[in-house]
Design an enzyme around this catalytic site. Structure first.
Site, short mmCIF file in Angstrom:
data_model
loop_
_atom_site.label_atom_id
_atom_site.label_comp_id
_atom_site.label_asym_id
_atom_site.label_seq_id
_atom_site.Cartn_x
_atom_site.Cartn_y
_atom_site.Cartn_z
N GLN A 76 0.80 -1.21 0.00
CA GLN A 76 0.00 0.00 0.00
C GLN A 76 0.84 1.27 0.00
O GLN A 76 0.32 2.35 -0.28
CB GLN A 76 -0.95 0.00 1.20
N HIS B 153 1.17 -9.36 4.53
CA HIS B 153 0.00 -8.48 4.58
C HIS B 153 -0.70 -8.53 3.23
O HIS B 153 -0.46 -7.71 2.34
CB HIS B 153 0.41 -7.05 4.94
N ASN C 207 -1.75 -11.28 8.08
CA ASN C 207 -2.70 -10.20 8.32
C ASN C 207 -4.10 -10.60 7.86
O ASN C 207 -4.30 -10.94 6.69
CB ASN C 207 -2.27 -8.94 7.57
N GLU C 208 -5.01 -10.56 8.78
CA GLU C 208 -6.44 -10.73 8.50
C GLU C 208 -6.78 -11.99 7.68
O GLU C 208 -7.42 -11.89 6.63
CB GLU C 208 -7.01 -9.48 7.84
C1 BGC Z 1 -6.19 -4.00 6.16
C2 BGC Z 1 -5.54 -2.79 5.55
C3 BGC Z 1 -6.60 -1.87 4.97
C4 BGC Z 1 -7.47 -1.41 6.11
C5 BGC Z 1 -8.53 -0.39 5.76
C6 BGC Z 1 -7.47 -3.73 6.86
O1 BGC Z 1 -8.42 -4.63 6.38
O2 BGC Z 1 -5.28 -4.73 6.93
O3 BGC Z 1 -4.62 -3.22 4.59
O4 BGC Z 1 -6.08 -0.82 4.25
O5 BGC Z 1 -8.10 -2.52 6.70
O6 BGC Z 1 -9.51 -0.92 4.96
#
Ligand code: BGC
Length: 430
Positions: A24, A118, A162-163
């Site tokens: 990003q 990520h 991540n997530e």
């Molecule tokens: C993510 C980020 C994203 C942010 C805002 C999260 O889901 O880890 O990469 O930019 O939320 O949407």
């Protein structure tokens, strides 16, 4: 630290930070699967990431700026596609780059919260079946091993994935989540398959894969990655970071809300019991009615993605995480997409008041990281949403801290004490 008459529930050493993710902010991440997906026919992305904010080259000034604001922690991610550009071939130059980034954090007194993955993966990983392929946990562990061998001494907290639970949450909103047999009918997956020379059912990027096979692969990758990290640094706190929406029900949506809460939040929090901490990333709430996700109330304030602004969600999800996972919590992301920085500041204030309330109740919260340090590339939404504490002019790449950046820096300098006095000053309206 500035003296303050107001007591603060934030413990010494609490991490006050901001977060980014490599794809990003770095720019020209051309060997990643995300870059490929951005440039395909029928792409889901509104615009490509391009130079992003050129953080790959400007990390020194960026890190110095974060530290000068008063923050004490920087969460950022390493780009696997740069570190292992072809399977089994590691780049000493890329590893040396991230070593310089970590050293810059040390020089400026910032703790390093490092995400190994990520969302983005090397393009070659997608071509091998990505996040549904049973070989991926082993590949991820090998990458974690190489990274920690070279950089582990400079990492303070390690976040593996991540997530991993975002895809099932997105799928409830109709984004991604197709099962393998459906993918040939989705133009962008068909295009990706053709480009990669694989069958459409094998196209499984991390962010869009919500199958049970995907869950198993991600969990195994997390476990094996953690073991690889610990082999070098048994003392290094390791965990994954989760997308924890505050799941709620409107009348008639109770069963659906409960089913989603279990699948998206509880399942992953239970798995976190084996970790040293869990990273919580909350932006708001998701309300289920009888027909699925309910639209925001007509009078609700909304963010740039049209979602209801609900900073109270952070407190609810920290409490949920602590109760289910039973391990320390680190807020690894929290923030608001808005052009109006006054709105962001009010959001952060309310969210942090929720963190303070959790601490006052004895919940072990170790840190708070605003998303994001900078306005950046918001995935499929492109550059329009503005999450940053720091504005970027992408023509000149000039950085300009917003009032919310200075405000959070002051909260950090006073270890939360200024938050209490600040809330008194605004009459604790939110
Ligand atoms: C993510 C980020 C994203 C942010 C805002 C999260 O889901 O880890 O990469 O930019 O939320 O949407």
């Amino acid at each position: 630290m500035t003296a303050s008459p107001h007591p603060s529930p934030f413990p010494d050493g609490f991490l006050w930070g901001a977060a980014t993710a490599a794809h990003q902010v770095e720019g020209n991440n051309t060997n990643s699967d995300a870059w490929l997906l951005e440039h395909l026919p029928h792409t889901l992305f509104t615009e490509p990431s391009g130079d992003a904010i050129d953080h790959y080259h400007r990390y020194r000034e960026d890190i110095a700026l974060l530290a000068s604001l008063g923050l004490t922690s920087y969460r950022f991610s390493l780009e696997w596609a740069r570190i292992e550009p072809e399977e089994g071939h590691f780049s000493p130059a890329a590893l040396a780059h991230y070593r310089r980034v970590l050293e810059a954090c040390r020089e400026h007194g910032l703790k390093t919260v490092v995400t190994y993955h990520h969302f983005t993966s090397p393009r070659w990983l997608l071509a091998t079946g990505g996040w549904e392929d049973p070989g991926t946990p082993e590949r991820f562990a090998r990458y974690c091993d190489a990274v920690t061998a070279h950089l582990g001494d400079l990492i303070d907290i390690a976040c593996t994935l991540n997530e991993p639970n975002l895809p099932p949450l997105l799928a409830t909103m109709g984004i991604g989540g197709e099962v393998p047999e459906q993918r040939a009918d989705v133009p962008v997956w068909a295009a990706a398959a053709e480009c990669l020379g694989i069958a459409p059912q094998r196209v499984a990027p991390f962010q869009f894969t919500a199958t049970e096979a995907g869950y198993e692969v991600k969990l195994a990758a997390h476990r094996r990655g953690t073991a690889a990290i610990k082999a070098h640094r048994p003392d290094l706190m390791a965990g994954w970071t989760l997308a924890n929406s505050d799941i709620q029900a409107a009348p008639g949506g109770e069963d659906r809300a409960e089913a989603v809460r279990r699948e998206v939040n509880e399942r992953f929090l239970l798995a976190s019991r084996e970790d040293d901490f869990v990273g919580i990333q909350t932006y708001g709430r998701t309300v289920f009615g009888p027909d699925g996700v309910a639209p925001p109330p007509a009078d609700a304030q909304t963010n740039q993605m049209g979602e209801e602004i609900h900073p109270q969600g952070l407190e609810a999800t920290i409490r949920e995480a602590a109760a289910i996972a039973g391990v320390p919590v680190i807020v690894t992301e929290n923030g608001l997409a808005t052009e109006d920085d006054t709105e962001r500041l009010a959001y952060l204030r309310t969210a942090l008041t929720g963190v303070a309330s959790c601490l006052a109740d004895g919940i072990d919260v170790r840190g708070y990281h605003a998303w994001s340090a900078f306005d950046n590339y918001e995935w499929v939404f492109g550059y329009r949403p503005k999450f940053g504490l720091i504005a970027i002019d992408r023509t000149t790449q000039t950085r300009t801290p917003k009032p919310s950046a200075h405000w959070l820096g002051e909260v950090s300098r006073t270890n939360g004490a200024s938050l209490a006095s600040d809330r008194r000053a605004v009459g604790a309206r939110t």
